[in-house]
Design a protein around this motif. Structure first.
Motif, PDB file in Angstrom:
ATOM      1  N   ALA A 172      42.875  39.693  50.421  1.00 40.56           N
ATOM      2  CA  ALA A 172      43.354  38.917  49.283  1.00 40.56           C
ATOM      3  C   ALA A 172      44.079  37.646  49.715  1.00 40.56           C
ATOM      4  O   ALA A 172      44.163  36.677  48.954  1.00 40.56           O
ATOM      5  N   LYS A 173      44.594  37.639  50.935  1.00 38.37           N
ATOM      6  CA  LYS A 173      45.309  36.465  51.433  1.00 38.37           C
ATOM      7  C   LYS A 173      44.406  35.230  51.507  1.00 38.37           C
ATOM      8  O   LYS A 173      44.883  34.100  51.496  1.00 38.37           O
ATOM      9  N   ASN A 174      43.102  35.453  51.607  1.00 37.68           N
ATOM     10  CA  ASN A 174      42.156  34.350  51.750  1.00 37.68           C
ATOM     11  C   ASN A 174      41.554  33.911  50.423  1.00 37.68           C
ATOM     12  O   ASN A 174      40.663  33.058  50.400  1.00 37.68           O
ATOM     13  N   ILE A 175      42.032  34.487  49.319  1.00 38.75           N
ATOM     14  CA  ILE A 175      41.502  34.141  47.997  1.00 38.75           C
ATOM     15  C   ILE A 175      42.497  33.242  47.271  1.00 38.75           C
ATOM     16  O   ILE A 175      43.677  33.563  47.174  1.00 38.75           O
TER      17      ILE A 175
ATOM     18  N   SER B  93      32.114  38.351  42.886  1.00 43.85           N
ATOM     19  CA  SER B  93      31.642  39.698  42.544  1.00 43.85           C
ATOM     20  C   SER B  93      32.641  40.770  42.957  1.00 43.85           C
ATOM     21  O   SER B  93      32.715  41.831  42.331  1.00 43.85           O
ATOM     22  N   GLN B  94      33.416  40.512  44.004  1.00 39.89           N
ATOM     23  CA  GLN B  94      34.400  41.502  44.452  1.00 39.89           C
ATOM     24  C   GLN B  94      35.603  41.574  43.519  1.00 39.89           C
ATOM     25  O   GLN B  94      36.087  42.661  43.210  1.00 39.89           O
ATOM     26  N   ILE B  95      36.087  40.430  43.075  1.00 42.48           N
ATOM     27  CA  ILE B  95      37.300  40.452  42.255  1.00 42.48           C
ATOM     28  C   ILE B  95      37.004  40.843  40.809  1.00 42.48           C
ATOM     29  O   ILE B  95      37.891  41.301  40.093  1.00 42.48           O
ATOM     30  N   ASP B  96      35.741  40.672  40.377  1.00 39.96           N
ATOM     31  CA  ASP B  96      35.358  41.109  39.031  1.00 39.96           C
ATOM     32  C   ASP B  96      33.941  41.672  39.094  1.00 39.96           C
ATOM     33  O   ASP B  96      32.963  40.955  38.864  1.00 39.96           O
ATOM     34  N   PRO B  97      33.781  42.956  39.441  1.00 40.64           N
ATOM     35  CA  PRO B  97      32.455  43.548  39.681  1.00 40.64           C
ATOM     36  C   PRO B  97      31.529  43.524  38.461  1.00 40.64           C
ATOM     37  O   PRO B  97      30.321  43.666  38.619  1.00 40.64           O
ATOM     38  N   LYS B  98      32.067  43.344  37.250  1.00 35.94           N
ATOM     39  CA  LYS B  98      31.214  43.297  36.056  1.00 35.94           C
ATOM     40  C   LYS B  98      31.038  41.879  35.524  1.00 35.94           C
ATOM     41  O   LYS B  98      30.600  41.690  34.387  1.00 35.94           O
ATOM     42  N   PHE B  99      31.333  40.890  36.357  1.00 40.50           N
ATOM     43  CA  PHE B  99      31.190  39.493  35.961  1.00 40.50           C
ATOM     44  C   PHE B  99      29.715  39.104  36.087  1.00 40.50           C
ATOM     45  O   PHE B  99      29.192  38.914  37.176  1.00 40.50           O
TER      46      PHE B  99
ATOM     47  N   ALA C 274      44.418  42.070  45.532  1.00 40.97           N
ATOM     48  CA  ALA C 274      44.632  43.099  46.563  1.00 40.97           C
ATOM     49  C   ALA C 274      44.067  44.451  46.124  1.00 40.97           C
ATOM     50  O   ALA C 274      43.540  45.208  46.945  1.00 40.97           O
ATOM     51  N   GLN C 275      44.159  44.740  44.828  1.00 38.04           N
ATOM     52  CA  GLN C 275      43.612  45.996  44.322  1.00 38.04           C
ATOM     53  C   GLN C 275      42.091  46.023  44.413  1.00 38.04           C
ATOM     54  O   GLN C 275      41.488  47.087  44.563  1.00 38.04           O
ATOM     55  N   GLN C 276      41.481  44.838  44.358  1.00 36.48           N
ATOM     56  CA  GLN C 276      40.023  44.757  44.375  1.00 36.48           C
ATOM     57  C   GLN C 276      39.450  44.668  45.789  1.00 36.48           C
ATOM     58  O   GLN C 276      38.379  45.214  46.058  1.00 36.48           O
ATOM     59  N   VAL C 277      40.154  43.947  46.689  1.00 35.95           N
ATOM     60  CA  VAL C 277      39.548  43.654  47.995  1.00 35.95           C
ATOM     61  C   VAL C 277      40.431  44.019  49.182  1.00 35.95           C
ATOM     62  O   VAL C 277      40.073  43.733  50.317  1.00 35.95           O
TER      63      VAL C 277
END
Length: 383
Positions: free
Chosen positions: A51-54, A221-227, A43-46
């Protein structure tokens, strides 16, 4: 850090690797709702609505949880609980290895099969249910690459980790013999979720489903932008769509995080090459060659590239280098089989194709080669 590897037999179909590493004062964390905590991170990321759909990859649905609760009890010390989990997974569920698709914990439980990350999702779910504190561990020196249409699609290799009596024990679900891993990196659940969605995106890319690939790679990429692996594969997606500028921007962003990342450098070079920027491409290819390589998949990729260009001798040299790095990686033997087919040396091709299937009977490329080689070998035998 020195590691002692020990083979533990789960069932004949699977080899389970346990690696013990001395830890410094690591205690078991108290139990908490890690699925809810991960949702908060999503939720903090997107945003909370998106976040409900992840998915939370290690979460068990109610139906599966009811079955698990009837089979696995929260009693005994850590070692006995781990032993019960492994016995249940490999004997009770009869879990089998399958390269794709990557599954979440519940789907792995229901399907009774999965790849390494699928297994880890299930192991983490069951371990946390038994009030253990398992976590995800990336094997840094064993990364998986696939070569399609001249570009590298990258995936990490994930194992399960658990501190037991002050030692890190890792569990690997590969159908080959024990690997001599040297470099481990424990990762948090958010990064593990990015790996999960990156795997789904990579599988869709390799299958040619660009819409599904984008959906999953965008989440990674949204949940971990530096992945970086997610950036690499998203760049492949944009290159496939013909958006060269966006692909280059993503690769450059990834190289800011990991300047010597070989898939990023290679894919950026390929994009430059295709857009006519040959000087930039050759400079990057030279940089790639100058990086010290231990990953067998790098040499498989370079061999595939040389083979596509008709450079059979160069391709064979790369594949042999991959073989010296790891003779128990099926993809290396598949690569050698392809080169020997191109050279017309069918008995050697057959040898490596059979070796690949012995290491991993589910490998789709090895199975395809086996089917293709059968008539040619029969014809040669009739002469």
């Amino acid at each position: 850090m020195h590691a002692l590897s020990m083979v533990r037999s789960a069932v004949p179909k699977v080899l389970l690797t346990a690696v013990f590493i001395t830890s410094l004062g690591c205690a078991e964390q108290p139990s908490f709702d890690s699925a809810a905590y991960l949702r908060d991170q999503f939720a903090q990321q997107v945003s909370r609505e998106n976040a409900k759909n992840i998915e939370v990859p290690f979460e068990l649905d109610e139906e599966v949880l009811t079955v698990v609760e009837a089979k696995l009890k929260q009693v005994g010390d850590d070692r006995s609980r781990v032993a019960r989990i492994l016995d249940y997974v490999f004997r009770g569920l009869d879990l089998e290895y399958s390269l794709a698709p990557t599954r979440n914990a519940s789907d792995t439980f229901i399907a009774r099969e999965g790849n390494c990350l699928s297994f880890v999702n299930l192991f983490v779910a069951l371990g946390r249910h038994l009030r253990l504190s398992p976590f995800y561990v990336e094997v840094v020196d064993y990364q998986r690459w696939d070569h399609r249409q001249g570009m590298v699609v990258s995936q990490g290799h994930i194992v399960a980790g658990l501190y037991v009596r002050g030692e890190l024990q890792t569990y690997d679900f590969l159908p080959y013999r024990v690997k001599s891993y040297r470099d481990f990196e424990p990762i948090d659940d958010l990064t593990a979720a990015a790996h999960y969605y990156n795997n789904l995106g990579a599988e869709a890319l390799l299958a040619g489903d660009l819409d599904l690939a984008y959906e999953n790679l965008r989440i990674a990429s949204q949940i971990d932008p530096k992945f970086v692996k997610g950036m690499n594969n998203l760049g492949v997606w944009y290159a496939r769509r013909g958006d060269v500028d966006r692909a280059i921007a993503i690769y450059r962003k990834g190289l800011d995080v990991e300047p010597e990342n070989v898939p990023l450098l290679t894919n950026l070079a390929r994009v430059y090459q295709r857009s006519g920027q040959t000087a930039e491409a050759e400079a990057l290819f030279s940089q790639v060659e100058g990086v010290h390589h231990t990953n067998p998949f790098f040499f498989v990729y370079q061999g595939e590239r040389a083979l596509a260009e008709g450079k059979h001798g160069e391709a064979l040299d790369y594949m042999r280098k991959g073989l010296t790095r790891d003779s128990n990686t099926p993809e290396v033997h598949v690569g050698l089989a392809k080169v020997y087919i191109a050279l017309g040396e069918l008995p050697k091709a057959k040898h490596h194709m059979q070796r690949a299937l012995k290491l991993d009977a589910t490998n789709p490329e090895a199975r395809r080669l086996a089917t293709m080689l059968q008539p040619a070998l029969r014809e040669e035998g009739d002469r």
